[in-house]
Design a protein around this motif. Sequence first.
Motif, PDB file in Angstrom:
ATOM      1  N   ARG A   1       0.834  -1.207   0.000  1.00  0.00           N
ATOM      2  CA  ARG A   1       0.000   0.000   0.000  1.00  0.00           C
ATOM      3  C   ARG A   1       0.866   1.253   0.000  1.00  0.00           C
ATOM      4  O   ARG A   1       0.558   2.232  -0.691  1.00  0.00           O
TER       5      ARG A   1
ATOM      6  N   ASP B   1      -5.722   4.028   4.175  1.00  0.00           N
ATOM      7  CA  ASP B   1      -6.645   4.680   3.242  1.00  0.00           C
ATOM      8  C   ASP B   1      -7.444   3.634   2.455  1.00  0.00           C
ATOM      9  O   ASP B   1      -6.849   2.801   1.763  1.00  0.00           O
TER      10      ASP B   1
ATOM     11  N   TRP C   1       0.852   4.413  -2.793  1.00  0.00           N
ATOM     12  CA  TRP C   1       0.747   5.826  -2.435  1.00  0.00           C
ATOM     13  C   TRP C   1       1.926   6.610  -3.015  1.00  0.00           C
ATOM     14  O   TRP C   1       1.755   7.673  -3.619  1.00  0.00           O
TER      15      TRP C   1
ATOM     16  N   ALA D   1      -0.822   7.119   7.023  1.00  0.00           N
ATOM     17  CA  ALA D   1      -2.189   7.440   6.624  1.00  0.00           C
ATOM     18  C   ALA D   1      -2.574   6.694   5.353  1.00  0.00           C
ATOM     19  O   ALA D   1      -3.700   6.188   5.228  1.00  0.00           O
ATOM     20  N   ALA D   2      -1.653   6.590   4.424  1.00  0.00           N
ATOM     21  CA  ALA D   2      -1.938   5.908   3.160  1.00  0.00           C
ATOM     22  C   ALA D   2      -2.216   4.426   3.375  1.00  0.00           C
ATOM     23  O   ALA D   2      -3.090   3.843   2.709  1.00  0.00           O
TER      24      ALA D   2
END
Length: 200
Positions: free
Chosen positions: A93, A150, A97, A146-147
């Motif tokens: 992930r 997400d 990003w 945060a990504a």
Amino acid sequence: MKAPVEFYFDFSSPYGYLAAHRVEALGAELGRDILWRPILLGVAFKATGQSPLIAQPLRGPYHLHDLKRTARRLGLPFQLPEGFPLPTMAAARAFYWAEAQSPAAAKKLALALYDACFAEGINITKGETVAEIAGKAGFDADAILAAIADPAIKERLRAETDGAVARGVFGSPFFIVDGEPFWGNDRLADLRDWIKSGGW
């Protein structure tokens, strides 16, 4: 423009680690961009009924021996991280990003994560660990964290993995060039010859 070489890999794949240190030089030699595509091999294993090579009877000890031998030949450090094989959703992930910011930067992040895992033996399962490694490589660690959480990034990884399996990708590393598939770090020479010759 010549189509890129698609490079599918799982961050838990030690052969993927070896290939990641070779594939860009090959692309430069052949005048082809390399499209890096991390996926989750567990999904492919469910489709094929396979398990990680290291975990297989008889084959496991051989592949561990071969990995160490191949790493020595390539001049790369190698060690398996504690807890191997690892779930690597967070790393994949983070890559997607980073790719949205810059494909070149995403490749840099991928190598940093691979090196942490298989050169330094760091377990990269946790998002916090991925963010820390990314921070040391010059990325915004908070943005990476945060990504990883997400929903859009999660869906991107899911779609990339499902799409890869639908195309016949079942292992790591796996390359597709001009529609032709090649599986394995040891197939890079064949991939080179295929592109140079126009196929056979």
